[in-house]
Enzyme design. Structure first.
Site, PDB file in Angstrom:
ATOM      1  CE  LYS A  16      -3.229   2.218   3.169  1.00 50.38           C
ATOM      2  NZ  LYS A  16      -2.444   3.456   3.202  1.00 50.38           N
ATOM      3  CE  LYS A  47       5.930   8.853  -3.708  1.00 49.85           C
ATOM      4  NZ  LYS A  47       5.400   7.527  -4.055  1.00 49.85           N
TER       5      LYS A  47
HETATM    6  N1  LIG Z   1       9.748   0.977  10.479  1.00 49.07           N
HETATM    7  C1  LIG Z   1       9.613   2.304  10.359  1.00 49.07           C
HETATM    8  N2  LIG Z   1       9.844   3.121  11.423  1.00 49.07           N
HETATM    9  C2  LIG Z   1       9.697   4.460  11.318  1.00 49.07           C
HETATM   10  N3  LIG Z   1       9.354   5.082  10.185  1.00 49.07           N
HETATM   11  C3  LIG Z   1       9.110   4.323   9.093  1.00 49.07           C
HETATM   12  C4  LIG Z   1       9.231   2.910   9.114  1.00 49.07           C
HETATM   13  N4  LIG Z   1       8.943   2.433   7.870  1.00 49.07           N
HETATM   14  C5  LIG Z   1       8.647   3.518   7.113  1.00 49.07           C
HETATM   15  N5  LIG Z   1       8.739   4.659   7.846  1.00 49.07           N
HETATM   16  C6  LIG Z   1       8.489   6.042   7.381  1.00 49.07           C
HETATM   17  O1  LIG Z   1       7.254   6.095   6.728  1.00 49.07           O
HETATM   18  C7  LIG Z   1       7.315   7.011   5.646  1.00 49.07           C
HETATM   19  C8  LIG Z   1       6.847   6.331   4.364  1.00 49.07           C
HETATM   20  O2  LIG Z   1       7.794   5.330   4.031  1.00 49.07           O
HETATM   21  P1  LIG Z   1       8.187   4.989   2.529  1.00 49.07           P
HETATM   22  O3  LIG Z   1       8.450   6.214   1.736  1.00 49.07           O
HETATM   23  O4  LIG Z   1       9.253   3.955   2.625  1.00 49.07           O
HETATM   24  O5  LIG Z   1       6.821   4.332   2.055  1.00 49.07           O
HETATM   25  P2  LIG Z   1       6.437   3.822   0.588  1.00 49.07           P
HETATM   26  O6  LIG Z   1       5.579   2.631   0.779  1.00 49.07           O
HETATM   27  O7  LIG Z   1       7.647   3.683  -0.249  1.00 49.07           O
HETATM   28  O8  LIG Z   1       5.564   5.056   0.083  1.00 49.07           O
HETATM   29  P3  LIG Z   1       5.068   5.332  -1.410  1.00 49.07           P
HETATM   30  O9  LIG Z   1       3.906   4.438  -1.647  1.00 49.07           O
HETATM   31  O10 LIG Z   1       4.687   6.783  -1.351  1.00 49.07           O
HETATM   32  O11 LIG Z   1       6.216   5.055  -2.331  1.00 49.07           O
HETATM   33  C9  LIG Z   1       8.745   7.516   5.559  1.00 49.07           C
HETATM   34  O12 LIG Z   1       8.841   8.789   6.128  1.00 49.07           O
HETATM   35  C10 LIG Z   1       9.530   6.481   6.370  1.00 49.07           C
HETATM   36  O13 LIG Z   1      10.662   7.015   7.002  1.00 49.07           O
HETATM   37 MG   LIG Z   2       8.138   4.532  -2.101  1.00 48.33          MG
END
Ligand SMILES: Nc1ncnc2c1ncn2[C@@H]1O[C@H](COP(=O)(O)OP(=O)(O)OP(=O)(O)O)[C@@H](O)[C@H]1O
Ligand SMILES: [Mg+2]
Length: 296
Positions: A16, A47
């Site tokens: 997600k 992005k």
């Molecule tokens: N285990 C964790 N502990 C603390 N913060 C976390 C953790 N996992 C993710 N985050 C934080 O949550 C936020 C979203 O993480 P991330 O960008 O990796 O998500 P994503 O699934 O790649 O998002 P998108 O779908 O937008 O690409 C970031 O600011 C990240 O630092």
């Molecule tokens: Mg991402």
């Protein structure tokens, strides 16, 4: 096949939006590189922010941007070296409002394959960090086109994250008979060791869908601090408990060979499953036992 005859392990990470895919993928890449592997992290999100914590918070030009600007591209111009020699690539997306981002992924992967880059760089791992929910067929490309062999999904115990994982499982199941990627397991992110029920919910979902949990990753301020300094936790806080968790994940993924076809829940099954957990959480948190029947 890499040039010395060894197999390249190609992995796709789904989940997600905002669930922690890029954070987890970058820490996984960093931990695998620290184990001595040659790793490419391939961001498949318009992005184009998958790899920035591998490169001190800087953003790199995407394959599609370079193609738009120049017409043709030498793949080496789209590959940037990050932490511990990790090769960073961002597929990028079409100009906003036009085109299909999934085609962008195909175009970017084709460019690297046509120029035999994976072999030339003698890679051990290519890890695709793929955008959010599988709402658009284009994002099924790494599964469908046989680009990746193993899929892992990042999910918390929140229902919407599990809902997205279940949709992904449907996609994997659909393409599993025609050479699509299979499911390695769930990476349980932001699952608190202190919670009475988060681990049980995600464990139960894994059991119900015939898969496994690869690692439980707690929410941690070390991740926040590392991200703010433009780095992975592996780089910024290698001695932290959180880095140990990511290293353990990397070790398990490295040892993993046997991906499987999951058994996703049908919409009514998923709804019933969620309702059961709603009752159980209430019972756990308050000691009160309530069922849907009792509310009628
Ligand atoms: N285990 C964790 N502990 C603390 N913060 C976390 C953790 N996992 C993710 N985050 C934080 O949550 C936020 C979203 O993480 P991330 O960008 O990796 O998500 P994503 O699934 O790649 O998002 P998108 O779908 O937008 O690409 C970031 O600011 C990240 O630092
Ligand atoms: Mg991402």
């Amino acid at each position: 096949m890499a040039k010395n005859g060894k197999a390249i392990k190609q992995i796709a990470i789904y989940g997600k939006g905002g669930i922690g895919k890029s954070t987890t993928t970058s820490n996984l890449s960093a931990a695998l590189a620290d184990l001595g592997y040659k790793v490419m992290q391939f961001g498949c999100d318009p992005k184009a922010d998958s790899t920035n914590t591998l490169r001190d918070g800087s953003y790199i030009p995407t394959v599609l941007e370079l193609l738009r600007d120049r017409g043709s591209v030498n793949a080496h111009d789209a590959i940037f070296v990050g932490y511990n020699g990790i090769y960073c690539v961002e597929a990028g997306g079409p100009a906003p409002g036009v085109g299909c981002a999934g085609r962008g992924i195909i175009t970017a992967v084709q460019l690297l394959k046509e120029q035999d880059i994976f072999e030339e760089l003698d890679l051990d791992y290519v890890i695709y960090d793929v955008l959010g929910d599988v709402v658009c067929g284009g994002f099924a490309v790494p599964i469908r086109e046989g680009i990746a062999q193993h899929v892992f999904t990042v999910s918390s115990s929140d229902f919407m994250a599990i809902y997205a994982a279940n949709n992904l499982f449907k996609g994997i199941q659909k393409y599993s008979n025609s050479g699509g990627a299979l499911l390695g397991g769930i990476i349980a992110n932001s699952v608190s060791p202190e919670s009475n029920y988060q681990r049980s919910i995600i464990d139960d979902f894994a059991a119900r869908t015939s898969t496994q949990i690869m690692q439980y990753i707690p929410r941690s301020v070390t991740v926040t601090q590392s991200e703010l300094s433009g780095k992975t936790t592996i780089e910024a806080a290698p001695d932290s408990a959180q880095a140990k968790v990511y290293r353990e994940l990397a070790r398990r993924i490295d040892e993993h060979v046997d991906s499987k076809t999951p058994t996703p829940l049908e919409p009514s099954q998923l709804r019933d499953w969620a309702a059961e957990w709603s009752d159980q959480i209430l019972a756990i948190e308050t000691g009160e036992v309530r069922t849907e029947a009792a509310n009628i």
